[in-house]
Design a protein around this motif. Structure first.
Motif, mmCIF file in Angstrom:
data_model
loop_
_atom_site.group_PDB
_atom_site.id
_atom_site.type_symbol
_atom_site.label_atom_id
_atom_site.label_comp_id
_atom_site.label_asym_id
_atom_site.label_seq_id
_atom_site.Cartn_x
_atom_site.Cartn_y
_atom_site.Cartn_z
ATOM 1 N N VAL A 54 0.778 -1.206 -0.040
ATOM 2 C CA VAL A 54 -0.078 0.131 0.024
ATOM 3 C C VAL A 54 0.960 1.289 -0.075
ATOM 4 N N MET A 55 2.021 1.311 0.793
ATOM 5 C CA MET A 55 2.735 2.499 0.909
ATOM 6 C C MET A 55 3.915 2.518 0.048
ATOM 7 N N THR A 654 -2.970 2.885 -3.606
ATOM 8 C CA THR A 654 -3.121 2.567 -2.408
ATOM 9 C C THR A 654 -4.323 1.736 -2.069
ATOM 10 N N GLU A 829 -2.450 9.143 5.234
ATOM 11 C CA GLU A 829 -1.612 7.847 5.446
ATOM 12 C C GLU A 829 -2.461 7.002 6.477
ATOM 13 N N ILE A 832 -5.919 5.408 5.106
ATOM 14 C CA ILE A 832 -5.303 4.313 4.306
ATOM 15 C C ILE A 832 -5.150 2.846 5.033
#
Length: 861
Positions: A54-55, A654, A829, A832
């Protein structure tokens, strides 16, 4: 970031991937308690193999397309990933869809959606120069000077926005604004044509303090209907009080000015005003200025307020009025535009108004009145009025407007050669598209460049390449450029160029090719000078450096290789970028793409992604992710798939649901066609939804891919709406995930999505499509998430709490997570990662077998 740093980062990322996922791509979550994660009141994080995907810093990768006017450099604004909640939650004023960071005098997006650095990349060898950026600041709006010798950009601090200018060869930068920029309505700046000045809107020097409400309210919120039918969408953010009106005027009132780049001297243009937009002439002597007008409204957002467009001189004197836009309150069929919704404004008197680069004035299109009587309006033989390409020269009075060229019917768009001696215009009538050229010294001679039938998708010859080096993104007819721009011609002026994409009639068998054709203006003779290879790869031109020397930058990718930019000079290729595939295991994951057929014979596509190392015949828990769409018939559905690119590299973000294959799930992404007569597709909504999903499940079961007792379904926005509907109308799914959805169509009674009937004309359809009405039939467990500042038309944040309230009262299994400050989709962030943590925990709880999590079961194997 230089190449060495990127390579180190890639090595560390690859090591992390290998440590996390190992050879089986399945990792135990021994220390994770799904129930505790779902109940947590603080931010939680997902399993490390999900968090890593995701990051991943994909924002460090670059496509070279923002080329400098001298063709020497490209710009890469460097990001730092999703915004963090500390910056995202800074206070702001919410005024009719306009969110303003009042501490810094700018629209909120310039606080939360900006970058941290700039690299200038050489078009010759890919070497990079890092531009100096003040520490702790954020940047945006990087723009080349007209000659490419400098670049300018916004620098955003907590207190203000300023404009900086940099030298691309050294990276040295300096601030040119003395006073802060007012970036509330106008969120850009503009170079003058000589590059000596930058035009912007500044905070007025004698501005009052920000108005604040003091004491008790002076009255109620007031709304009244108007005469007529106001067919309005359900807007999430509207102004409400006289205090809001005062605050909006204060935020909108700025000083138009030019700033000398060398001396920093400021020239104020007129008095402070509510400037909605501006556009300086190439000479810098005039500007098209659009002003926001009173009265304001409590029923439509700011973008629908009245405006007036004027021509000003350098002193701010109004020389002419170009256009008046009345406030659009939605009366009749005049529905204000909204995100994802097209408006229906009529054509203005003057169309495609823009400055000519040669300083001669404004060019625009203007059609004569047809003069038809009403009795002749329905005649098939009615003549169309002539259309004119006009020039309006200074001093912009009635006597300084001239017709440069007249055409017997309506012109769709117009462009010029660099010396403005040649006019290029496009027409489109009843599907017949033509691109023509006229030498304005001999306007009676018209040259045909291309003519084709727009209904013949595979015959599209491409679009004219515009000067400046940029072309389209490789889509059908890419590279058309803006209307009234300058067309790229050969050095002798005898040829123009067409850039486009050719698609195979079976896109699953052969990928698209892109091409660049040279066409002689006076003869129409065509010569192909570039065509991409589509042998297991996809390549497109991203910038033209020298069309005469056939000197291009192309972006090339394949299903297993991430896109890289290459310099092409003849047969020589030089790679300019070192982009990184941060999730190679997902890129190379087993995939299946196939067609399923419903019982009614309708055929549609399904995409399936499987875990690395998947053994055929192994039945897996599956997560479906979908978004229903409406079609009139099989043909209209099939048309949508014509641009499928078999050679494209997988694109991850993401919220890419494919990440779940790292936890052992099969990820299923089916199309979900809702089919019916025009204007009546939704009559079949529940029927088609059920049959679509049943057909997919049966096919996957027959292929031995899924355990049909452990199926999840999810979607975002209209996909969330579809998810909730599927879970109340079918028994297929044990777990659902629905984000930022609408669950009661009576909350949007004046049409929605592609549905144009109103509630009172189609009550059964509206009620039948409302999962709230059938909440008592919910099967499985439903997780809902919603952004508390969701601005999307039709998905107000109260949808989720109301459905949750009903499910709770009915004894159904559900959870709801409302995210502060988030809009229509998670941005921060924290949000998510929190979402992924709760998604994976939800699936672990509800798709597990015999009280084991998915990952624990994989460990037992």
């Amino acid at each position: 970031m230089n190449r060495v740093h990127r390579q180190i980062l890639f090595g560390a990322s690859a090591l992390l991937v290998s440590l996390l996922i190992g050879p089986s791509a399945l990792v135990a979550q021994d220390t994770r308690d799904p129930e505790a994660i779902l109940a947590a009141k603080d931010w939680v994080t997902p399993p490390p193999e999900i968090a890593e995907a995701v990051m991943a810093p994909r924002y460090l990768n670059v496509t070279l397309n923002n080329v400098s006017p001298d063709k020497q450099w490209f710009i890469h604004e460097i990001g730092d990933g999703p915004v963090t909640m500390d910056r995202f939650s800074r206070p702001f004023d919410e005024l009719g869809g306009l969110f303003i960071d009042y501490a810094a005098n700018r629209v909120r997006n310039l606080t939360i959606r900006t970058n941290i650095g700039i690299n200038v990349i050489s078009s010759a060898d890919g070497s990079e120069v890092q531009v100096d950026v003040p520490g702790g600041s954020r940047i945006s709006n990087t723009s080349w000077s007209p000659d490419g010798s400098h670049l300018a950009f916004f620098v955003h601090t907590d207190q203000a926005t300023h404009i900086y200018v940099a030298d691309p060869t050294s990276g040295d930068s300096r601030r040119v604004t003395r006073s802060p920029v007012l970036a509330t309505l106008v969120t850009t700046f503009e170079w003058t044509a000589d590059g000596n000045e930058i035009a912007t809107v500044l905070v007025p020097s004698e501005r009052s303090v920000r108005p604040v409400l003091i004491g008790a309210p002076t009255g109620p919120q007031v709304k009244q209907t108007e005469d007529g039918e106001n067919m309005l969408r359900t807007y999430a953010s509207l102004m409400e009080t006289p205090q809001d009106e005062v605050l909006l005027e204060w935020h909108a009132t700025g000083q138009l000015a030019t700033i000398n780049v060398e001396s920093r001297e400021v020239t104020e243009i007129g008095d402070p005003a509510m400037i909605y937009s501006f556009d300086f002439s190439p000479t810098g002597e005039h500007t098209r200025t659009v002003l926001l007008q009173k009265p304001f409204s409590y029923i439509v957002p700011v973008r629908s307020f009245g405006r007036v467009e004027q021509i000003w001189d350098r002193e701010g004197t109004v020389l002419a009025e170009l256009d008046v836009t009345e406030m659009n309150t939605g009366l009749g069929d005049n529905r204000p535009a909204a995100p994802g919704v097209s408006g229906s404004d009529g054509d203005p008197d003057k169309r495609q108004v823009t400055w000519r680069d040669d300083g001669a004035g404004l060019t625009f299109l203007q059609q004569e009145e047809s003069g038809e009587e009403e009795d002749d309006a329905d005649s098939d033989e009615s003549a169309e009025a002539s259309d004119h390409v006009m020039l309006w020269a200074p001093p912009f009075n009635e006597d300084s407007q001239y017709s440069l060229y007249s055409h017997e019917s309506r012109i769709q768009s117009h462009r010029f050669s660099a010396d403005y001696g040649m006019l290029f215009f496009r027409t489109s009538q009843r599907g017949n598209v033509g691109e023509y050229a006229v030498d304005l010294s001999d306007p009676d001679a018209r040259y045909t460049l291309i003519e084709y039938d727009s209904d013949d998708f595979y015959a599209n010859p491409g679009s004219l390449v515009m000067a400046g080096g940029r072309v389209g993104g490789g889509g059908r007819g890419g590279g058309g450029g803006g209307s009234a721009g300058v067309v790229e011609t050969s050095s002798d002026g005898a040829n123009v160029f067409l850039y486009g994409t050719s698609y195979n009639e079976d896109p699953a068998a052969e990928g698209p090719t892109t091409f660049l054709d040279k066409i002689e203006i006076r003869t129409g003779e065509k010569q192909r000078i570039y065509e991409s290879d589509n042998n297991n790869q996809y390549e497109r031109i991203s910038a033209i450096l020298d069309v005469n020397a056939e000197h291009f930058v192309v972006s090339r990718e394949s299903p297993t290789e991430i896109a890289q930019s290459h310099l092409i000079t003849g047969a020589q290729r030089t790679q300019l970028t070192d982009n990184i595939d941060y999730t190679p295991d997902l890129t190379n994951a087993p995939r299946q793409r196939f067609v399923v057929e419903r019982p009614d014979g309708f055929r549609f596509l399904v995409n399936v992604t499987l875990p690395t190392g998947y053994t055929p015949g192994e039945r897996l828990p599956a997560m479906f992710w979908f978004y229903p769409r409406e079609y009139e018939d099989q043909e209209s559905y099939d048309e949508r798939g014509r641009t499928y690119n078999i050679n494209a590299h997988p694109n991850f973000g993401t919220r890419s649901i494919e990440y779940l294959v790292r936890l052992g799930y099969a990820v299923v992404e089916p199309d979900a066609p809702i089919v019916g007569k025009a204007g009546q597709m939704n009559n079949n909504y529940q029927h088609d939804l059920r049959n679509n999903l049943a057909a997919v499940i049966d096919e996957l079961d027959e292929r031995g891919i899924i355990d049909r007792k452990r199926l999840g379904l999810g979607g975002h926005s209209y996909g969330a709406f579809g998810t909730a509907n599927a879970m109340v109308h079918t028994p297929f799914f044990k777990a659902g995930i629905a984000g930022d959805g609408n669950y009661n169509r009576t909350f949007t009674p004046l049409s929605f999505q592609s549905e144009r009937r109103i509630f009172w004309d189609a009550k059964e359809v509206y009620l039948g499509m409302s999962p709230f009405v059938y909440a008592n039939n919910l099967t499985g467990a439903l997780l809902m998430y919603h952004g508390l500042h969701d601005q999307n038309v039709g998905t107000a944040p109260d949808h989720s709490p109301r459905l949750f309230h009903a499910l709770n009262g009915l004894g159904k299994k559900a959870a709801m997570y409302l995210y502060p400050f988030e809009d229509h989709g998670p941005a921060t962030e924290e949000t998510i990662l929190d979402l992924w943590a709760r998604w994976t925990a939800w699936l672990d709880v509800h798709l597990a077998d015999e009280d084991l999590t998915i990952t624990e079961q994989q460990d037992e194997h």
